[in-house]
Design a protein around this motif. Structure first.
Motif, PDB file in Angstrom:
ATOM      1  N   PHE A 110       7.315  -2.105   9.723  1.00  0.00           N
ATOM      2  CA  PHE A 110       8.619  -1.495   9.994  1.00  0.00           C
ATOM      3  C   PHE A 110       8.622  -0.021   9.601  1.00  0.00           C
ATOM      4  O   PHE A 110       9.129   0.834  10.334  1.00  0.00           O
ATOM      5  CB  PHE A 110       9.705  -2.257   9.238  1.00  0.00           C
ATOM      6  N   VAL A 111       8.037   0.288   8.455  1.00  0.00           N
ATOM      7  CA  VAL A 111       7.955   1.682   8.007  1.00  0.00           C
ATOM      8  C   VAL A 111       7.112   2.496   8.987  1.00  0.00           C
ATOM      9  O   VAL A 111       7.494   3.597   9.406  1.00  0.00           O
ATOM     10  CB  VAL A 111       7.365   1.773   6.588  1.00  0.00           C
ATOM     11  N   LEU A 112       5.961   1.959   9.385  1.00  0.00           N
ATOM     12  CA  LEU A 112       5.054   2.692  10.269  1.00  0.00           C
ATOM     13  C   LEU A 112       5.693   3.013  11.614  1.00  0.00           C
ATOM     14  O   LEU A 112       5.628   4.148  12.095  1.00  0.00           O
ATOM     15  CB  LEU A 112       3.773   1.874  10.492  1.00  0.00           C
ATOM     16  N   THR A 113       6.323   2.018  12.240  1.00  0.00           N
ATOM     17  CA  THR A 113       6.911   2.240  13.564  1.00  0.00           C
ATOM     18  C   THR A 113       8.138   3.141  13.520  1.00  0.00           C
ATOM     19  O   THR A 113       8.536   3.685  14.554  1.00  0.00           O
ATOM     20  CB  THR A 113       7.301   0.902  14.219  1.00  0.00           C
TER      21      THR A 113
ATOM     22  N   LEU B  16      -1.993   5.078   3.631  1.00  0.00           N
ATOM     23  CA  LEU B  16      -1.493   4.741   2.295  1.00  0.00           C
ATOM     24  C   LEU B  16      -0.415   3.664   2.361  1.00  0.00           C
ATOM     25  O   LEU B  16      -0.376   2.749   1.529  1.00  0.00           O
ATOM     26  CB  LEU B  16      -0.930   5.997   1.619  1.00  0.00           C
ATOM     27  N   ILE B  17       0.463   3.764   3.371  1.00  0.00           N
ATOM     28  CA  ILE B  17       1.500   2.740   3.560  1.00  0.00           C
ATOM     29  C   ILE B  17       0.855   1.402   3.902  1.00  0.00           C
ATOM     30  O   ILE B  17       1.245   0.351   3.375  1.00  0.00           O
ATOM     31  CB  ILE B  17       2.469   3.173   4.670  1.00  0.00           C
ATOM     32  N   GLY B  18      -0.151   1.448   4.786  1.00  0.00           N
ATOM     33  CA  GLY B  18      -0.855   0.215   5.128  1.00  0.00           C
ATOM     34  C   GLY B  18      -1.491  -0.442   3.919  1.00  0.00           C
ATOM     35  O   GLY B  18      -1.404  -1.655   3.733  1.00  0.00           O
ATOM     36  N   ALA B  19      -2.123   0.373   3.080  1.00  0.00           N
ATOM     37  CA  ALA B  19      -2.746  -0.162   1.871  1.00  0.00           C
ATOM     38  C   ALA B  19      -1.711  -0.686   0.887  1.00  0.00           C
ATOM     39  O   ALA B  19      -1.915  -1.714   0.229  1.00  0.00           O
ATOM     40  CB  ALA B  19      -3.597   0.925   1.210  1.00  0.00           C
ATOM     41  N   ARG B  20      -0.578   0.006   0.807  1.00  0.00           N
ATOM     42  CA  ARG B  20       0.482  -0.394  -0.128  1.00  0.00           C
ATOM     43  C   ARG B  20       1.057  -1.763   0.224  1.00  0.00           C
ATOM     44  O   ARG B  20       1.356  -2.567  -0.672  1.00  0.00           O
ATOM     45  CB  ARG B  20       1.584   0.673  -0.114  1.00  0.00           C
ATOM     46  N   PHE B  21       1.205  -2.047   1.503  1.00  0.00           N
ATOM     47  CA  PHE B  21       1.826  -3.308   1.918  1.00  0.00           C
ATOM     48  C   PHE B  21       0.811  -4.336   2.400  1.00  0.00           C
ATOM     49  O   PHE B  21       1.184  -5.366   2.959  1.00  0.00           O
ATOM     50  CB  PHE B  21       2.845  -3.031   3.028  1.00  0.00           C
TER      51      PHE B  21
ATOM     52  N   GLU C 107     -11.716  -0.962   2.801  1.00  0.00           N
ATOM     53  CA  GLU C 107     -12.666   0.102   2.542  1.00  0.00           C
ATOM     54  C   GLU C 107     -12.106   1.390   3.152  1.00  0.00           C
ATOM     55  O   GLU C 107     -12.293   1.676   4.331  1.00  0.00           O
ATOM     56  CB  GLU C 107     -14.037  -0.239   3.129  1.00  0.00           C
ATOM     57  N   HIS C 108     -11.443   2.170   2.340  1.00  0.00           N
ATOM     58  CA  HIS C 108     -10.716   3.328   2.847  1.00  0.00           C
ATOM     59  C   HIS C 108     -11.642   4.443   3.321  1.00  0.00           C
ATOM     60  O   HIS C 108     -11.227   5.295   4.113  1.00  0.00           O
ATOM     61  CB  HIS C 108      -9.775   3.862   1.765  1.00  0.00           C
TER      62      HIS C 108
ATOM     63  N   GLY D 118       0.413  17.857  12.102  1.00  0.00           N
ATOM     64  CA  GLY D 118       1.528  17.143  11.489  1.00  0.00           C
ATOM     65  C   GLY D 118       1.438  15.650  11.665  1.00  0.00           C
ATOM     66  O   GLY D 118       1.085  14.910  10.748  1.00  0.00           O
ATOM     67  N   ASN D 119       1.727  15.190  12.869  1.00  0.00           N
ATOM     68  CA  ASN D 119       1.810  13.754  13.123  1.00  0.00           C
ATOM     69  C   ASN D 119       0.488  13.032  12.890  1.00  0.00           C
ATOM     70  O   ASN D 119       0.451  11.907  12.385  1.00  0.00           O
ATOM     71  CB  ASN D 119       2.282  13.518  14.561  1.00  0.00           C
ATOM     72  N   PHE D 120      -0.631  13.675  13.257  1.00  0.00           N
ATOM     73  CA  PHE D 120      -1.939  13.042  13.096  1.00  0.00           C
ATOM     74  C   PHE D 120      -2.228  12.735  11.634  1.00  0.00           C
ATOM     75  O   PHE D 120      -2.638  11.619  11.281  1.00  0.00           O
ATOM     76  CB  PHE D 120      -3.028  13.941  13.671  1.00  0.00           C
ATOM     77  N   PHE D 121      -2.010  13.702  10.757  1.00  0.00           N
ATOM     78  CA  PHE D 121      -2.270  13.489   9.332  1.00  0.00           C
ATOM     79  C   PHE D 121      -1.238  12.538   8.721  1.00  0.00           C
ATOM     80  O   PHE D 121      -1.551  11.816   7.771  1.00  0.00           O
ATOM     81  CB  PHE D 121      -2.282  14.823   8.590  1.00  0.00           C
ATOM     82  N   ALA D 122      -0.033  12.543   9.278  1.00  0.00           N
ATOM     83  CA  ALA D 122       0.965  11.575   8.808  1.00  0.00           C
ATOM     84  C   ALA D 122       0.519  10.162   9.127  1.00  0.00           C
ATOM     85  O   ALA D 122       0.690   9.238   8.316  1.00  0.00           O
ATOM     86  CB  ALA D 122       2.322  11.871   9.443  1.00  0.00           C
ATOM     87  N   ALA D 123      -0.067   9.985  10.309  1.00  0.00           N
ATOM     88  CA  ALA D 123      -0.503   8.648  10.728  1.00  0.00           C
ATOM     89  C   ALA D 123      -1.697   8.174   9.911  1.00  0.00           C
ATOM     90  O   ALA D 123      -1.679   7.077   9.342  1.00  0.00           O
ATOM     91  CB  ALA D 123      -0.833   8.651  12.216  1.00  0.00           C
TER      92      ALA D 123
END
Length: 305
Positions: A100-103, A147-152, A158-159, A136-141
């Motif tokens: 939900f956060v990502l989209t 980081l959001i993906g790893a958090r949830f 393997e980052h 902007g958007n590329f580095f945000a993704a």
């Protein structure tokens, strides 16, 4: 109005062509086309359009606005989640929250944003779209999104593999190359060939969107999907678009920024969701509905800005 009609014609026809091909051809064809565009088509188009784009000191504000859009999205998501928890007392699953956060914060500012900008604004201000997307958007993704993906996520990743993918991304390298050699004189024939190749790549990117959409078939959790799209495609561009004069952005440049902010969620959200075992079905549903919603929202943004 004529530009908008031409854009709709291109969007609908090329996406439908891709949708039809995606239904009939093996899945590996979509993957191969994506690889060709990723490694060849998009880098060529970036170099070609940078040669004709007008660069000014203000263009460096574009990625700053992109980051502000992301953080505004996170604030709105936080408010929605807290409100939902207060009224329902039934918290969402951790993986669903991550998707939900990502989209809600990562838009398709490349494969859809580029052709939309070129059709409605032209190549003179295309640098604003490039800077918004690549810096902007590329580095945000692939920075904050990872980081959001790893958090949830419920599993360890393997980052270094994702960090490697960011560093070798050909779009970033071609962006730097295009900036460094944009004033280099080349024969007219080579310049024309470069422009034609760029336009073919942009058209094929829309075909690729259709091919990918044909392979998505999920409509899970519709209320959450509509909430995510309201944040991403309505609230963020409306709030920040209204604040652009504060940053000294107006006219065609403001139009480009608003259009980029108003793009539907990116396919990168699905990639991250699958990589970190989040909720890919939510991403799929949001991608489909967001792509359809774009046809409705585009004239609204053109009218407002």
């Amino acid at each position: 109005m004529n530009n908008l009609l031409v854009l709709y014609f291109r969007l609908i026809i090329l996406v439908l062509v891709g949708f039809t091909l995606g239904r009939k051809l093996p899945v590996k064809v979509t993957r191969y086309l994506g690889q060709v565009l990723f490694w060849v088509g998009v880098p060529i188009s970036i170099v070609a359009f940078l040669r004709k784009a007008e660069l000014s000191g203000e263009v460096w504000v574009a990625p700053i606005i992109a980051y502000l859009a992301v953080f505004l999205g996170i604030i709105l998501v936080f408010i929605v989640l807290k409100t939902k928890k207060y009224f329902t007392q039934t918290p969402l699953q951790k993986s669903t929250v991550g998707s939900f956060v990502l989209t809600s914060i990562i838009g398709n500012t490349g494969y859809i944003g580029f052709p939309v900008t070129l059709s409605l604004v032209g190549d003179s201000y295309f640098a604003w779209a490039l800077f918004y997307d690549l810096l902007g958007n590329f580095f945000a993704a692939y920075g904050l999104g990872v980081l959001i993906g790893a958090r949830f996520s419920n599993r360890v990743q393997e980052h270094w593999q994702i960090a490697k993918a960011v560093l070798i991304n050909p779009a970033l390298w071609s962006f730097g190359f295009g900036l460094a050699f944009r004033e280099l004189a080349i024969p007219d024939f080579c310049a024309a060939l470069l422009d034609i190749s760029a336009m073919i790549a942009i058209s094929l990117s829309l075909v690729l969107i259709g091919m990918r959409l044909s392979q998505l078939n999920s409509w899970d959790n519709l209320p959450l999907v509509t909430t995510s799209l309201t944040i991403k495609m309505l609230l963020i561009p409306l709030i920040l678009g209204s604040a652009l004069p504060i940053f000294g952005i107006s006219g065609q440049a403001a139009k480009v920024i608003v259009l980029q902010m108003a793009m539907p969620p990116a396919f990168a959200t699905l990639v991250i969701a699958e990589t970190f075992n989040l909720d890919p079905n939510l991403c799929v549903s949001t991608l489909i509905l967001g792509s359809i919603l774009l046809l409705v929202t585009l004239p609204v943004w053109l009218w407002l800005f």
